[in-house]
Design an enzyme around this catalytic site. Structure first.
Site, short mmCIF file in Angstrom:
data_model
loop_
_atom_site.label_atom_id
_atom_site.label_comp_id
_atom_site.label_asym_id
_atom_site.label_seq_id
_atom_site.Cartn_x
_atom_site.Cartn_y
_atom_site.Cartn_z
N ASN A 7 48.72 40.77 52.21
CA ASN A 7 47.31 40.39 52.31
C ASN A 7 47.29 38.92 52.73
OD1 ASN A 7 44.65 39.74 51.97
ND2 ASN A 7 44.50 40.47 49.85
N ARG A 91 46.49 44.42 54.76
CA ARG A 91 45.05 44.46 54.52
C ARG A 91 44.37 43.78 55.69
NH1 ARG A 91 41.28 40.77 50.82
NH2 ARG A 91 39.39 41.99 51.12
N HIS A 180 35.15 45.71 50.60
CA HIS A 180 35.78 46.21 49.36
C HIS A 180 36.05 47.71 49.43
CE1 HIS A 180 33.80 42.82 46.72
NE2 HIS A 180 35.03 42.47 47.08
N ARG A 241 27.99 33.43 45.79
CA ARG A 241 27.11 33.94 46.86
C ARG A 241 25.80 34.46 46.29
NH1 ARG A 241 31.49 37.93 49.34
NH2 ARG A 241 33.18 36.53 48.80
N GLU A 384 43.92 47.77 44.81
CA GLU A 384 43.79 47.87 46.27
C GLU A 384 45.16 47.97 46.94
OE1 GLU A 384 40.95 44.62 45.58
OE2 GLU A 384 40.16 45.12 47.56
#
Ligand code: ADP
Length: 398
Positions: A7, A91, A180, A241, A384
């Site tokens: 990743n 990823r 996601h 955010r 993940e």
């Protein structure tokens, strides 16, 4: 047969090595602060202790080389030679509309990922760098791209289109993509296993609450709606955010405070959310500590955070005309019982009843509703990397 997961971010590379057959994790680690000084490698062999190496690491080439050195390290390694790595799963954040599943990386795939750099300028370029370096250092084996957006490609136009002039979709590809995806897919699969029901017969709402937060409606194993949009800014309140706001606020801020587009972008992505509202931290642990001490702004931040999750759960239950189970995952979803309890407080009209003892138990993976609850609520730790390893293994066998 071992699969390495990479990743690659702008200043970090995370890695995990799996045995593909029994899905055992053999080692994992990260290289952080690449190219910005005080770089550090952390490496953890399965069952071992964390090894740290602090040294300047100038670029991704050096970072991935160092990670490979540690994987074959005599004392702390997991394998004897890099020839024991049979495939690499990467990823990749944005696959646009091209990729609805994982793919073996070819020059055509690289070109397509590059073409999406325009709409994922922070993520796709470092993902591509990771692929390029890994292909050079581990040649002759299969490299696979697993996209964050792929799982959401099953969302219908009624949910992915914005009510903008249609040519903005046709020409500029402005639409909801969702992110996601690997996490939502993994926990949906796992929840079906735990519930002992086929995924294709379930209506699930997966709630990923970490630094970034998103929520997905999964009907019959397919994503049919998700809260993140054209970018990961839309939807739930997150660490820094804002999630959903009235878009007119942007122009108002530009006119009134004379902010540039870049400054508004920064404000919405980095200074809002839990951090902006509480003025304390982007970390739920810090915010909730203040909530318990009676801090007014932290309490407000928590309430807005919870309200937004509830709003999406209600909306997705309608989208699917029902819901069988709600699944909490990621840093907050897995570790914070008060968040789960607060979200579920207004869901009793669905016939949902939380068992507080189960909600507070230390077990990682669990059903937290009472036996009689019509809608089940589960906690499923996301993984993940394991999902990426599985998809890479599937493609290897082809
Ligand atoms: P990312 O989205 O970066 O992958 P994680 O899923 O690891 O992040 O989530 C990180 C966030 O999870 C932290 O910012 C923090 O808010 C939250 N978190 C982690 N552990 C706990 C905990 N024990 N209680 C409450 N929140 C937690």
């Amino acid at each position: 047969m071992n699969i390495l997961i990479i990743n690659s971010g702008s200043s970090s590379v995370k890695y995990k090595l799996f045995n593909a057959k029994d899905e055992k994790e053999l080692a994992r680690g990260s290289v952080e602060r690449i190219g910005i000084g005080r770089s550090i490698l952390k490496h953890i062999p399965a069952g071992g202790v964390e090894i740290r190496l602090a040294r300047y690491i100038p670029d991704h080439d050096a970072a991935i080389r160092l990670a490979l050195d540690f994987l074959v390290h005599k004392e702390h390694g997991a394998i004897k030679d890099i020839s024991e790595i049979s495939a690499v799963g990467h990823r990749v954040v944005h696959g646009g509309e091209e990729f609805s599943s994982s793919v073996a990386i070819t020059s055509r795939v690289i070109k397509a990922v590059r073409s999406h750099c325009k709409i994922a300028p922070l993520h796709n370029p470092p993902n591509l760098t990771g692929i390029k370096v890994a292909q050079k250092l581990l040649p002759g084996i299969k490299h696979v791209a697993v996209f964050d957006t792929a799982f959401h490609q099953s969302i219908p136009p009624s949910a992915y289109l914005y009510a903008l002039p249609y040519n903005l979709y046709e020409k500029d590809k402005i639409r909801k993509y969702g992110f996601h995806g690997t996490s939502h897919k993994y926990v949906a699969f796992r929840a079906a296993e735990i519930l002992g029901k086929p995924l294709r017969k379930l209506k699930l709402i997966t709630v990923h609450l970490g630094n970034g937060c998103s929520i997905t409606a999964v009907e019959n194993g397919r994503s049919v709606n998700t809260s993140m949009g054209f970018t990961p800014l839309e939807g739930l309140v997150m660490g820094t955010r804002s999630g959903d706001i009235d878009p007119a606020i942007v122009f108002y801020l530009m006119a009134k405070r004379k902010l540039t587009a870049h400054e508004v972008d920064d404000l919405l992505n980095k200074k809002s959310g839990l951090l902006g509202m509480s003025g304390v931290s982007s970390d739920m642990r810090d915010v909730y500590k203040r909530v318990k001490r009676g801090d007014k702004r932290s309490k407000l931040a928590f309430e807005v955070f919870i309200n937004r999750v509830q709003k999406y759960i209600g909306s997705y239950a309608v989208d699917m005309n029902g819901v069988d189970a709600i699944i909490f995952t990621a840093g907050i979803g897995e570790n914070h019982p008060p968040t789960r309890a607060a979200v579920c407080r207004k869901l009793s009209f669905l016939g949902l009843a939380i068992d507080q003892k189960k909600n507070n138990s230390a077990k990682k993976e669990k059903v937290i509703t009472t036996g009689g609850s019509k809608v089940k609520v589960l906690v499923v730790p996301t993984n993940e990397e394991l999902m990426i390893a599985r998809e890479t293994y599937q493609l290897m066998k082809k």
